[in-house]
Design a protein around this motif. Structure first.
Motif, PDB file in Angstrom:
ATOM      1  N   ARG A  27       1.269  -1.106  -0.302  1.00  0.00           N
ATOM      2  CA  ARG A  27      -0.092   0.291   0.037  1.00  0.00           C
ATOM      3  C   ARG A  27       0.766   0.889   0.041  1.00  0.00           C
ATOM      4  O   ARG A  27       1.447   1.433   1.090  1.00  0.00           O
ATOM      5  CB  ARG A  27      -0.447   0.075   1.230  1.00  0.00           C
ATOM      6  N   PRO A  28       1.492   1.777  -1.073  1.00  0.00           N
ATOM      7  CA  PRO A  28       2.213   3.237  -1.785  1.00  0.00           C
ATOM      8  C   PRO A  28       1.993   4.113  -0.237  1.00  0.00           C
ATOM      9  O   PRO A  28       0.050   4.277  -0.057  1.00  0.00           O
ATOM     10  CB  PRO A  28       2.070   3.482  -2.437  1.00  0.00           C
ATOM     11  N   ARG A  29       2.325   4.949   0.407  1.00  0.00           N
ATOM     12  CA  ARG A  29       2.414   6.158   0.815  1.00  0.00           C
ATOM     13  C   ARG A  29       1.635   7.155  -0.272  1.00  0.00           C
ATOM     14  O   ARG A  29       0.513   7.924   0.073  1.00  0.00           O
ATOM     15  CB  ARG A  29       3.417   6.251   2.452  1.00  0.00           C
ATOM     16  N   HIS A  30       2.674   7.531  -1.076  1.00  0.00           N
ATOM     17  CA  HIS A  30       2.399   7.936  -2.151  1.00  0.00           C
ATOM     18  C   HIS A  30       2.619   7.815  -3.066  1.00  0.00           C
ATOM     19  O   HIS A  30       3.047   7.235  -3.634  1.00  0.00           O
ATOM     20  CB  HIS A  30       3.687   8.957  -1.989  1.00  0.00           C
ATOM     21  N   GLU A  31       1.037   8.487  -3.895  1.00  0.00           N
ATOM     22  CA  GLU A  31       0.667   7.864  -5.501  1.00  0.00           C
ATOM     23  C   GLU A  31       0.327   9.352  -5.930  1.00  0.00           C
ATOM     24  O   GLU A  31      -0.635   9.579  -6.131  1.00  0.00           O
ATOM     25  CB  GLU A  31       0.089   6.747  -5.523  1.00  0.00           C
ATOM     26  N   LEU A  32       1.496   9.885  -6.965  1.00  0.00           N
ATOM     27  CA  LEU A  32       0.835  10.735  -8.097  1.00  0.00           C
ATOM     28  C   LEU A  32       0.591  10.594  -9.557  1.00  0.00           C
ATOM     29  O   LEU A  32       1.495   9.919 -10.069  1.00  0.00           O
ATOM     30  CB  LEU A  32       1.814  11.515  -7.639  1.00  0.00           C
ATOM     31  N   GLY A  33      -0.390  11.037 -10.224  1.00  0.00           N
ATOM     32  CA  GLY A  33      -0.095  10.709 -11.185  1.00  0.00           C
ATOM     33  C   GLY A  33      -0.270  12.421 -12.329  1.00  0.00           C
ATOM     34  O   GLY A  33      -1.263  13.505 -11.273  1.00  0.00           O
ATOM     35  N   LEU A  34       0.322  12.534 -12.398  1.00  0.00           N
ATOM     36  CA  LEU A  34       0.137  13.989 -13.670  1.00  0.00           C
ATOM     37  C   LEU A  34       0.120  13.646 -15.029  1.00  0.00           C
ATOM     38  O   LEU A  34       0.661  12.924 -16.020  1.00  0.00           O
ATOM     39  CB  LEU A  34       1.441  14.701 -13.804  1.00  0.00           C
ATOM     40  N   THR A  35      -0.944  14.566 -15.581  1.00  0.00           N
ATOM     41  CA  THR A  35      -1.285  13.674 -16.989  1.00  0.00           C
ATOM     42  C   THR A  35      -1.018  15.106 -18.200  1.00  0.00           C
ATOM     43  O   THR A  35      -1.218  16.389 -17.175  1.00  0.00           O
ATOM     44  CB  THR A  35      -2.746  13.814 -17.336  1.00  0.00           C
ATOM     45  N   ALA A  36      -1.019  15.095 -19.549  1.00  0.00           N
ATOM     46  CA  ALA A  36      -1.264  16.716 -20.330  1.00  0.00           C
ATOM     47  C   ALA A  36      -1.553  16.155 -21.718  1.00  0.00           C
ATOM     48  O   ALA A  36      -1.294  15.221 -21.939  1.00  0.00           O
ATOM     49  CB  ALA A  36      -0.029  17.194 -20.298  1.00  0.00           C
ATOM     50  N   GLY A  37      -2.627  16.633 -22.376  1.00  0.00           N
ATOM     51  CA  GLY A  37      -3.026  16.199 -23.466  1.00  0.00           C
ATOM     52  C   GLY A  37      -2.814  17.753 -24.428  1.00  0.00           C
ATOM     53  O   GLY A  37      -2.907  18.818 -24.423  1.00  0.00           O
ATOM     54  N   LEU A  38      -2.577  17.176 -25.446  1.00  0.00           N
ATOM     55  CA  LEU A  38      -2.196  18.311 -26.334  1.00  0.00           C
ATOM     56  C   LEU A  38      -3.252  18.246 -28.063  1.00  0.00           C
ATOM     57  O   LEU A  38      -2.709  17.081 -28.638  1.00  0.00           O
ATOM     58  CB  LEU A  38      -0.724  19.025 -27.059  1.00  0.00           C
TER      59      LEU A  38
END
Length: 632
Positions: free
Chosen positions: A535-546
């Motif tokens: 169970r990860p303490r931190h999970e970050l997702g970043l997305t970009a659509g062009l």
């Protein structure tokens, strides 16, 4: 359109860019999103529970080939893979068996056990609903932490057909045809994928452990009269996958499993394979009376999972589940479909069987009630359920949620509830060297969440921040060394705690550039305050659509960061150790050659990162795929 509906639509379309002619056929524009979050469908704009919707357009734009890939981008979820064919799904720090996975409302965990994600494809999926928090009132056992409901495509008005192919580290193909008119329609979808995979053991010269899968989806509905509609849905998947065996052996004298001395001896390159056949389906009839104020729905559904191995050291099994459900709903102030106040009652009869324990069938009869009301800016939802179980004590669960529009740009959502999970067959009766425990108690989860959703910059930016807190009583735990009662399973004494924060956001930076964010902070602890594993303490997702080429092209970038993940090393000193933190990057692209033909491409693990989600198991390196899609 009400501002709240606009906000919900923006959140559910995390990376979909407007303007591409091909994509516009895949998404229902400017229509209210309806969720399966109650005894009757719920409008997303007034739904009080934390949730995420991934629609077909987002799946295509971000290049998700499997459901497990799509779910990795959802706040509150953590996935850990032991190769391509075995992925455990956890929600808010739960166990895998606490998350109920459905297709068109039919559970996939046939035989009463948990469902493990494998090569479940995204082809011919309309959307994926992720409903977080205790959901046992509506969906029964195994929904104590939440629900993932996969909705398959039903087709649009008229005759439509098309398909897609792609090649890379293997190949994939899909096709569909649909016909829909004023009284109903039919949809037929086919999908095939031969993913060559990779060597899970990471041995030099080892064979690849891939997945070869075929799926058929067939559904239909028809209005026999103005008041009576009947329908069906059938799904069949045949899959063969490869995997590597673990080292070690069972010592009959010590009555325990002896683990290998080091990591190199833990996972042994082998030619082991398994055949996995999944079948699910339902038939239903809906009847409306009193000008739609009283509706009835009767449905029968079943699921079957047939798992067979080429190695006799593994246990073959066939799990089967079936359910007969009746629901009556009454609109207090008008027809159910448009009423502000609705009362629903449900009776649910279920039966599970498993060939690992022949003759030990499990049955339950459940009764549930729900009230749903809308008072201007306030929407409320509450429900109760009673389960009469043939094997376990009776259980009572409850749920409550509200959504309140503070103003045109702020919405408060709050929910709380209690859910249950009955022990699995293996936990009760054991098997393959494991000793079950007939004295196990069902696990009970109580939780609440509080969130606020906000829009900024005239709706161009939307964010949702949710705090959650859950307490699990009688958590069932496996131990490699039999306990005092001789079994390998026991209920932990005390409460396991899970709390954290979920954040999601979307920003339309320009007319052609959209940015997205998802983040989960999780603190999951056992009753003795030790850290829960995987169970990860931190999970970050970043997305970009062009958007490019005047709207005919799209480029997408997905970045994911995982940190604070711990797991047990099943070798050597049998230590619990922190897995390395890591970043992953995936890119996708598409170009509409014509209004009906699209060129696609994607690269997973762009920088060929070597990382681990489970100690001892390698992960896939960089892979690239190129494809074509067509539809008419």
């Amino acid at each position: 359109m009400p501002s709240q509906t606009r906000i919900s639509l923006l959140l559910s379309a995390a990376l979909v860019l407007p303007g591409a002619a091909f994509a516009q056929d895949d998404v229902t524009t400017l229509q209210e999103v309806i969720l399966s979050g109650g005894l009757t469908p719920v409008a997303e704009a007034g739904y009080g529970r934390a949730h995420t919707v991934i629609d077909a357009a987002e799946i295509a734009a971000r290049g998700f080939a499997t459901v497990q890939d799509a779910l990795r981008a959802v706040p509150g979820l953590s996935l850990s893979s032991s190769g391509k064919s075995l992925t455990a799904l956890r929600m808010r720090g739960s166990e895998t068996s606490h998350v109920l996975v459905l297709v068109d409302g039919v559970k996939l965990a046939a035989g009463g056990d948990e469902y493990t994600l494998s090569g479940l494809e995204t082809a011919n999926i309309e959307r994926i609903e992720v409903l977080r928090g205790p959901q046992s009132v509506y969906f029964g056992s195994n929904a104590s932490a939440g629900v993932v409901n996969i909705i398959t495509r039903k087709g649009e008005e008229g005759l439509h057909y098309g398909g897609a192919v792609e090649a890379g580290n293997g190949w994939g193909a899909s096709a569909f045809v649909s016909q829909r008119g004023a009284q109903g329609g039919l949809f037929l979808g086919l999908a095939a994928r031969d993913d060559r995979g990779f060597d899970v053991s990471d041995d030099a010269g080892g064979d690849k452990d891939g997945i070869d899968r075929r799926t058929l989806t067939f559904s239909g509905d028809y209005a026999l009269s103005e008041d009576l509609t009947v329908g069906f849905a059938v799904r069949r998947s045949d899959e063969t996958y490869g995997f590597d065996a673990t080292g070690g052996y069972w010592d009959p004298v010590l009555n325990m499993w002896i683990d290998p001395a080091d990591e190199a001896g833990y996972l042994v390159d082998s030619n082991d394979t398994s055949d996995r056949k999944e079948t699910s389906g339902l038939v239903f009839a809906e009847y409306a009376m009193l000008e739609g104020r009283l509706t009835h729905r009767l449905s029968w559904q079943q699921s079957k999972l047939d798992q067979r191995f080429n190695n006799p050291m593994n246990s073959n099994s066939i799990g089967h589940s079936e359910a007969l459900k009746y629901r009556a709903s009454f609109g207090l102030d008008g027809a159910v479909d448009g009423a502000d106040h609705v009362i629903s009652l449900m009776i649910d009869r279920q039966r599970d069987t498993n060939t690992l324990q022949p003759g030990l069938d499990r049955e339950s009869t459940s009764y549930a009630a729900e009230y749903r009301g809308r008072f201007d800016a306030l929407s409320v939802q509450g429900g109760l359920r009673h389960d009469d179980n043939s094997v376990f004590p009776s259980a009572n669960t409850w749920t409550a949620a509200l959504s309140y529009d503070l103003n045109e740009s702020l919405r408060l959502h709050v929910s709380a509830g209690k859910g249950v999970v009955n022990p699995a067959y293996a936990e009760l009766y054991g098997g393959f060297g494991q000793v079950g425990n007939l004295g196990l108690n069902p696990e009970v989860n109580r939780g609440y969440d509080l969130g606020i959703e906000a829009s900024f910059l005239d709706g161009r930016a939307v964010a949702d921040l949710t705090y959650f807190n859950e307490r699990l009583q009688d958590e069932i735990t496996w131990t490699g060394v039999p306990g005092p009662d001789g079994s390998n399973y026991f209920n932990q004494t005390g409460r396991s705690t899970r709390e954290g924060v979920e954040l999601s956001g979307r920003f339309e930076a320009t007319e052609t550039l959209a940015l997205g964010l998802s983040y989960t902070y999780l603190d999951a602890r056992n009753p003795d305050a030790s850290r829960e594993l995987r169970r990860p303490r931190h999970e970050l997702g970043l997305t970009a659509g062009l958007q490019t080429f005047g709207g005919r092209g799209n480029l997408g970038l997905d970045l994911r960061y995982v940190a604070g993940n711990w797991d047990t090393q099943y070798y050597g000193a049998y230590a619990t150790a922190k897995l390395p933190d890591y970043w992953l990057a995936n890119v996708s692209a598409s170009y509409d050659v014509t209004d009906t033909l699209r060129l696609t491409g994607r690269v997973n693990n762009l920088f060929d990162k070597d990382y681990r989600e489970v100690w001892g198991y390698a992960t896939e390196g960089r892979t690239a795929w190129l494809g074509l899609e067509a539809k008419w």
